[in-house]
Design a protein around this motif. Structure first.
Motif: not given
Length: 189
Positions: A87-95, A103-108, A146-147, A153-156
């Motif tokens: 519902l609130a795009g761009g707000q979600g952050r997951r540990p 962020t959800l975009k980073q997860c995607a 995002v990339l 951050r050493g993820l990609v």
């Protein structure tokens, strides 16, 4: 005539010692971690309109609305079955442990790079192609940003590429650990 007053000095020293005892006797609790939220687009415009009409700041208005919804118990009721992140795009952050909050975009992007990697893990899709697989609010420029953030951050890992050709990328070991968790969630439900 001396400006030194021994009685005053003694009283001040005793007061400072008493204050130090009081301060040390109080249990110290860590301050809650601050929470920052950004409103974009129509939501930001609506908050500004209502705040202007009330002659208040949009930040105070948003905080008051959230506080009242939490205090009255209407926050859960207002969301229903929907996920807040949707519902609130761009707000979600997951540990994600060592990867910190994403962020959800980073997860995607992590999920797409992991899902479309070749034999050695390299994903040769352009940022625009990855963006087409994501929600309407994302474009190729967003994916490039995002990339870059994920690489910092050493993820990609991003390959060096001459010219304007798409830069292949692949997940690092840490990025793959996040991808495995995301893929497990996706496959389970």
């Amino acid at each position: 005539m001396s400006i030194f007053n021994p009685d005053f000095e003694l009283r001040m020293k005793a007061r400072q010692q008493a204050d130090a005892v009081l301060v040390d006797a109080r249990p110290r609790q860590p301050a809650p971690k601050p929470l920052h939220v950004a409103f974009r687009g129509p939501t930001a415009d609506a908050l500004r309109r209502v705040a202007d009409a009330r002659q208040e700041s949009p930040q105070a208005l948003a905080a008051a609305i959230v506080e009242r919804a939490l205090r009255n118990g209407t926050a859960e009721e207002g969301l229903g079955e929907a996920r807040a992140e949707q519902l609130a795009g761009g707000q979600g952050r997951r540990p994600f442990g060592e990867a910190c909050d994403l962020t959800l975009k980073q997860c995607a992007v992590i999920y797409l790079v992991g899902s479309h990697g070749g034999a050695k893990g390299w994903c040769g899709w352009s940022a625009a192609a990855l963006a087409r697989l994501m929600p309407d609010t994302v474009d190729g420029g967003n994916v490039v940003d995002v990339l870059a953030a994920l690489a910092r951050r050493g993820l990609v890992e991003r390959a060096r590429q001459a010219g304007r050709a798409p830069r292949p990328c692949r997940l690092t070991e840490l990025g793959f650990a996040v991808y495995a968790q995301l893929a497990g969630e996706f496959d389970d439900g």
